[in-house]
Design a protein around this motif. Structure first.
Motif, short mmCIF file in Angstrom:
data_model
loop_
_atom_site.label_atom_id
_atom_site.label_comp_id
_atom_site.label_asym_id
_atom_site.label_seq_id
_atom_site.Cartn_x
_atom_site.Cartn_y
_atom_site.Cartn_z
N VAL A 137 70.88 19.62 41.28
CA VAL A 137 69.81 18.67 41.57
C VAL A 137 69.45 18.68 43.05
CG1 VAL A 137 69.20 16.21 41.54
CG2 VAL A 137 70.41 17.22 39.61
N ASN A 138 70.45 18.80 43.91
CA ASN A 138 70.18 18.79 45.36
C ASN A 138 69.35 20.01 45.78
OD1 ASN A 138 71.64 16.42 45.68
ND2 ASN A 138 73.55 17.51 46.11
N VAL A 139 69.67 21.18 45.25
CA VAL A 139 68.92 22.39 45.59
C VAL A 139 67.48 22.26 45.08
CG1 VAL A 139 68.71 24.87 45.19
CG2 VAL A 139 70.96 23.87 45.63
N ILE A 140 67.33 21.79 43.87
CA ILE A 140 66.00 21.62 43.30
C ILE A 140 65.19 20.62 44.11
CG2 ILE A 140 64.72 20.83 41.25
CD1 ILE A 140 67.07 22.08 39.60
N GLN A 141 65.80 19.52 44.51
CA GLN A 141 65.10 18.52 45.33
C GLN A 141 64.71 19.10 46.68
OE1 GLN A 141 64.07 15.46 44.18
NE2 GLN A 141 62.86 15.57 46.05
N LYS A 156 73.95 31.69 43.93
CA LYS A 156 74.11 32.18 42.57
C LYS A 156 73.48 31.17 41.61
CE LYS A 156 78.16 34.97 43.44
NZ LYS A 156 77.41 36.07 43.93
N ALA A 157 73.02 31.65 40.46
CA ALA A 157 72.36 30.78 39.49
C ALA A 157 73.26 29.60 39.11
CB ALA A 157 71.97 31.58 38.25
N ASP A 158 74.56 29.83 39.03
CA ASP A 158 75.48 28.76 38.68
C ASP A 158 75.55 27.66 39.73
OD1 ASP A 158 76.08 30.15 36.39
OD2 ASP A 158 78.00 30.91 37.11
N ILE A 182 56.25 28.51 43.71
CA ILE A 182 57.34 29.31 44.27
C ILE A 182 57.73 30.37 43.25
CG2 ILE A 182 58.19 27.46 45.75
CD1 ILE A 182 60.49 27.07 43.78
N VAL A 183 58.38 31.41 43.72
CA VAL A 183 58.84 32.50 42.87
C VAL A 183 60.34 32.66 43.11
CG1 VAL A 183 58.68 34.98 42.41
CG2 VAL A 183 56.62 33.68 42.99
N ILE A 184 61.07 32.79 42.03
CA ILE A 184 62.51 33.02 42.13
C ILE A 184 62.78 34.42 41.58
CG2 ILE A 184 64.78 32.29 41.34
CD1 ILE A 184 63.67 29.44 41.20
N LEU A 185 63.42 35.24 42.40
CA LEU A 185 63.75 36.61 42.02
C LEU A 185 65.25 36.80 42.02
CD1 LEU A 185 61.33 38.54 44.41
CD2 LEU A 185 61.01 38.17 41.97
#
Length: 79
Positions: A14-18, A8-10, A29-32
């Motif tokens: 930082v860990n996910v982005i890294q 979920k967006a919430d 990348i594309v986020i849908l």
């Protein structure tokens, strides 16, 4: 390379982005949203199905179909 993150967006942090950076490096990348992804998958599936259906129709037009008489079909049904 295919990587899939289902969150979920919430839950973005930082860990996910890294992790995304480490996985994809300099690639785009594309986020849908899930709804957009589901619609895309359905359209992709429908396009594949339509292509296969068109191939089968072409084969029938070229005489490559299997022809059975009604008697043969009834015999097959009674086996």
């Amino acid at each position: 390379m295919y990587a899939s993150y289902h969150l979920k967006a919430d839950e973005l942090n930082v860990n996910v982005i890294q992790s995304l950076k480490n996985t994809f490096h300099q690639r785009e990348i594309v986020i849908l949203s899930k709804d957009e992804y589901d619609a895309w998958e359905k359209a992709r599936h429908n396009a594949a199905f339509t292509g296969e259906l068109q191939n089968r129709i072409k084969e029938l037009d070229e005489g490559k179909g299997i022809v059975k008489t009604m008697a043969e079909l009834e015999a097959m049904a009674n086996e």
